[in-house]
Scaffold this motif. Sequence first.
Motif: not given
Length: 360
Positions: A155-167
């Motif tokens: 159970a790793v810490p959550p990633l930043p919001a998906p808004a930061g995903a590379l398109p």
Amino acid sequence: MVLAGWGPQARAQVANDNIENRRRLALNETVTSSTVGCTVQRGCVDERLTGQCIQYHNDQWFEFTPPATGPYFVNVGGQRCRDVRGVQLVVLTGQPCQPATYRVLSCTSLGTQDDVFVAVDLQAGRPYLLDVDGYLQDFCTFTLQVSGRAVGVPAVPPLPAPAGALPVTSRVVQVAWALPDSLAGAPSCRVLRREQHAFRSTERRRVPVARNSYGGRPAAYAVADTLPGPGLYLYQVVADAAPDGAPAPTVVKQFWVAYSQLNPLLGPLAAEPHLVLPLQNYPRKAELSVLITDPVSGRILLNKQLVNQLNDPRMGWVATGPWAAAGLRKVAVAITCHPVRGRFFTDHLLLNVPPLPAAP
């Protein structure tokens, strides 16, 4: 409105809803429980101890006393929830229902229904309290176990919001990772993928950790995965545990991918941050294959084919706002030209990503 199968009539409130009726767990014992109908004893919790990790809505209590000092794993599995979020878990010591005596060892907001584990170091003979809560009042059935062996993924810490995903505009995602020496004993690595709104991850690949001709283990691996459609996807690479269980499964890499079928080569507004491909250097009506990647990770950001039209200056525009927002400063561009006459050739460029405009 009451959702079918989730109303109070579907499952009675568990006896360990109150801390005085907490369920005592034996080592390696697996119990099944549910957050449906549970309440919160406000005098027995203190959200200040866990910061932003948890807000209590419908918790229940367990207790575990380890027979020996050492590392243990709290395994949470079999989640079936009304929402995507799953359950939350707090492991602590102290006198029951006396928050002033509590010491929090672990607080985990899972945010998924995957089978996961939380690693904790415990002392022999000391009772530990486990508080399980439905994430933002999610209704869940689940299994719980305390064991010397991990089950599932960490159970790793959550990633930043998906808004930061590379398109990306290619359905094919390249997943590359390096395996550190500390995980050389792992027999294999699993590549997991979860769509943003999906309940659970799916295993897309299982890659054996192979030895090279000199007897060592190759440090770098890569696989390709094809996305089923547009959306936001979380990828995780998990190194499996060795046969003796040590070390436990470990997340080697995780990242979000935003896949869209929109063509960023066509139609960006002039006000949007963008770079301009030098298409004027290529013959008219030549077939061009444009491959744009992250020069550091090699991740494909854009893979597009077009027919060069010199009378359309906007054809060479590539919107870069999402890439800049994700922290990219440069992109690698490979343009392969297939002219109407003559042999094909490829140009390799390294272009700057324009910064985002300053906020007004």
